[in-house]
Design an enzyme around this catalytic site. Structure first.
Site, short mmCIF file in Angstrom:
data_model
loop_
_atom_site.label_atom_id
_atom_site.label_comp_id
_atom_site.label_asym_id
_atom_site.label_seq_id
_atom_site.Cartn_x
_atom_site.Cartn_y
_atom_site.Cartn_z
N HIS A 67 3.48 0.30 15.17
CA HIS A 67 3.25 1.58 14.93
C HIS A 67 3.79 2.18 13.53
O HIS A 67 4.41 3.21 13.65
CB HIS A 67 3.83 2.53 16.03
CG HIS A 67 3.20 1.82 17.46
ND1 HIS A 67 2.07 2.39 18.00
CD2 HIS A 67 3.75 0.93 18.37
CE1 HIS A 67 1.70 1.54 19.32
NE2 HIS A 67 2.86 0.66 19.49
N SER A 114 3.67 7.94 -15.41
CA SER A 114 3.02 9.14 -15.14
C SER A 114 2.82 9.91 -16.40
O SER A 114 4.00 9.65 -17.15
CB SER A 114 3.62 9.98 -14.10
OG SER A 114 3.47 11.45 -14.42
N GLU A 158 -3.07 0.18 -5.26
CA GLU A 158 -4.06 1.14 -4.75
C GLU A 158 -5.27 1.02 -4.97
O GLU A 158 -6.56 1.02 -4.04
CB GLU A 158 -3.72 2.60 -5.53
CG GLU A 158 -2.60 3.26 -4.85
CD GLU A 158 -1.51 4.26 -5.78
OE1 GLU A 158 -1.77 5.29 -4.95
OE2 GLU A 158 -1.63 4.30 -6.86
N LYS A 189 8.12 8.08 -13.00
CA LYS A 189 7.26 7.51 -12.26
C LYS A 189 7.05 6.29 -12.75
O LYS A 189 6.67 5.89 -13.72
CB LYS A 189 6.14 8.47 -12.04
CG LYS A 189 6.16 9.71 -11.52
CD LYS A 189 6.09 9.80 -9.82
CE LYS A 189 4.80 9.58 -9.39
NZ LYS A 189 4.61 9.52 -7.96
#
Ligand code: ARG
Length: 459
Positions: free
Chosen positions: A157, A278, A291, A284
């Site tokens: 979980h 970024s 992704e 970043k």
């Protein structure tokens, strides 16, 4: 003008829209090499069986090589009017060698031709997928070997469950990918029958030798039913199914890498080579490759569903619907190979951060099960009672804002008077993982044994 291949029956050429909806050359030119390979095998067989002369077969052979080099050299003029790769190649062959070109299509139809070409292409992609998976497995084995002892939290979980080792987690993906590999291997063995010579649907009255062409093209045998052979796209569906399951595994791992590389987890550091920055936030470093793997996987699932939908309503044998098989499979194959390569690159480059991994492993009462097991072993408590006592100890630690090993013996004895100082020996995470020596368990020795077994298997 009417068509060069079937003009005999037609007075008018097709409408521009008809041509647009009908043409597949825009994408099936990717089958050029397979088409020419299939035609060469067919022509050699036609000569061997005396259906065409060996002079004609030789002219066809040389002509096809010329056409192939034109295609590979980028000088070939593809024509939409000629619909697909099969007719583009044959028409150009006619220009190059003249009359003998017209004999190539004896005892053959585009239906068995395209089934053969596509099978050859899909078979290559299965081999490529297996190579890509194997490379990724090797990268994971290196990670597992380096980090067989590093402790991290195991989750259920996405909540801390029990400590596991980094190596164990890496090896979980090795097992998944190992099954993916064997699925592709099975599918390849099942699909390796040659449709060529099934002709349009019924076979042919010419004395062809299908065993000869099957062997020349690396198939185990010819297909046994001509209707099935031209109507079957199971092989493409199996490719897409195997690809989908592999992709699902890649996507789960990609998801973990996205979470693990965040500032909140810091379990891994991805390399600059597989990250992006970024344009506004200078600090970043984003896990874009992970992704995009996670996202591209959707196209593979989509292709699988799309081809099932194309096929599900088709009466035997060939229908033009089946031309829609290719773009789906091409796109899925391209994205699978890309996802495998990107994942391999990320895994090879990534650094597991032992400090944060171990700190996280120790938090969240991750050794509560070890404590309960100790109560069973040391105090002969029934497991259900031990579970209850441990739960009370967790609640106590939680109220004190500390972890289980930070409780004092008096604190513990307040919950159960029989508890003694030996208990502290099982509350550490290193002890927890080392004790899980059951076959397939997370103990470093077990992980090392599995790494060794996989290395032996892969050779
Ligand atoms: N381009 C066609 C395809 O990909 C080739 C087979 C055409 N056969 C036919 N009977 N029209 O399916």
């Amino acid at each position: 003008s009417s068509n060069a291949m079937w003009g005999g029956r037609f007075a008018a050429g097709p409408d521009a829209i008809m041509e647009a909806i009908n043409a597949s050359i825009g994408y099936d030119q990717r089958l050029a090499a397979q088409d020419i390979q299939g035609s060469r095998a067919h022509a050699a067989m036609l000569a061997q069986t005396g259906i065409i002369t060996s002079n004609d077969a030789e002219a066809i052979r040389e002509g096809l090589l010329t056409v192939l080099s034109e295609i590979e050299g980028g000088t070939f003029q593809f024509s939409t009017a000629l619909e697909d790769i099969h007719m583009n190649v044959e028409a150009r062959l006619k220009e190059v060698i003249g009359e003998p070109a017209g004999r190539l299509h004896t005892a053959r139809s585009r239906n068995d031709q395209v089934a053969t070409d596509f099978k050859l292409w899909v078979r290559d992609q299965m081999d490529a997928a297996m190579q890509g998976i194997e490379a990724l497995i090797r990268a994971l084995l290196s990670q597992a070997e380096a980090g067989a002892d590093w402790v991290m939290p195991g989750f259920t979980h996405l909540q801390t469950a029990q400590p596991v080792t980094w190596g164990h987690h890496m090896m979980a993906y090795v097992e998944m990918l190992g099954r993916d590999l064997s699925r592709f291997r099975d599918a390849r063995a099942r699909m390796n029958e040659c449709p060529l010579g099934s002709a349009a649907l019924a076979g042919t009255s010419f004395p062809i030798d299908r065993h000869m062409t099957a062997e020349a093209l690396g198939f185990d045998r010819p297909t046994a039913n001509s209707l099935d052979a031209v109507a079957d796209r199971d092989f493409a569906l199996e490719f897409l199914s195997c690809a989908s399951i592999t992709a699902m595994h890649l996507s789960r791992f990609a998801e973990e890498l996205v979470i693990w590389s965040s500032a909140q987890f810091r379990f891994v550091t991805l390399s600059d080579r597989f990250s992006t920055g970024s344009s506004i936030m200078p600090q970043k470093k984003n896990p874009d490759a992970a992704e995009l793997i996670r996202a591209k996987i959707g196209r593979i699932f989509g292709a699988n569903t799309a081809l099932l939908m194309v096929m599900k309503g088709l009466p035997l044998a060939y229908s033009k619907d089946m031309q829609e098989d290719k773009e789906q499979v091409f796109d899925a194959a391209d994205n699978l190979m890309l996802a495998l390569a990107a994942m391999e690159g990320m895994v090879k480059d990534m650094n597991a951060n032992q400090g944060p991994l171990e700190a996280a492993a120790a938090s969240g009462f991750s050794t509560a099960t070890d404590l309960a097991d100790w109560l069973v072993r040391a105090l002969n408590m029934p497991f259900r009672d031990a579970h209850h006592v441990t739960g009370a100890l967790v609640a106590l630690a939680e109220s004190k804002g500390c972890d289980l090993p930070d409780l004092s013996l008096e604190d513990m004895q307040g919950v159960n008077a029989q508890i003694n100082a030996d208990v502290f020996g099982v509350l550490g995470v290193q002890n927890s993982v080392s004790s899980r020596m059951s076959y397939g368990g997370t103990a470093p020795d077990q992980v090392r044994a599995q790494v060794a077994r996989w290395k032996e298997t892969l050779g």
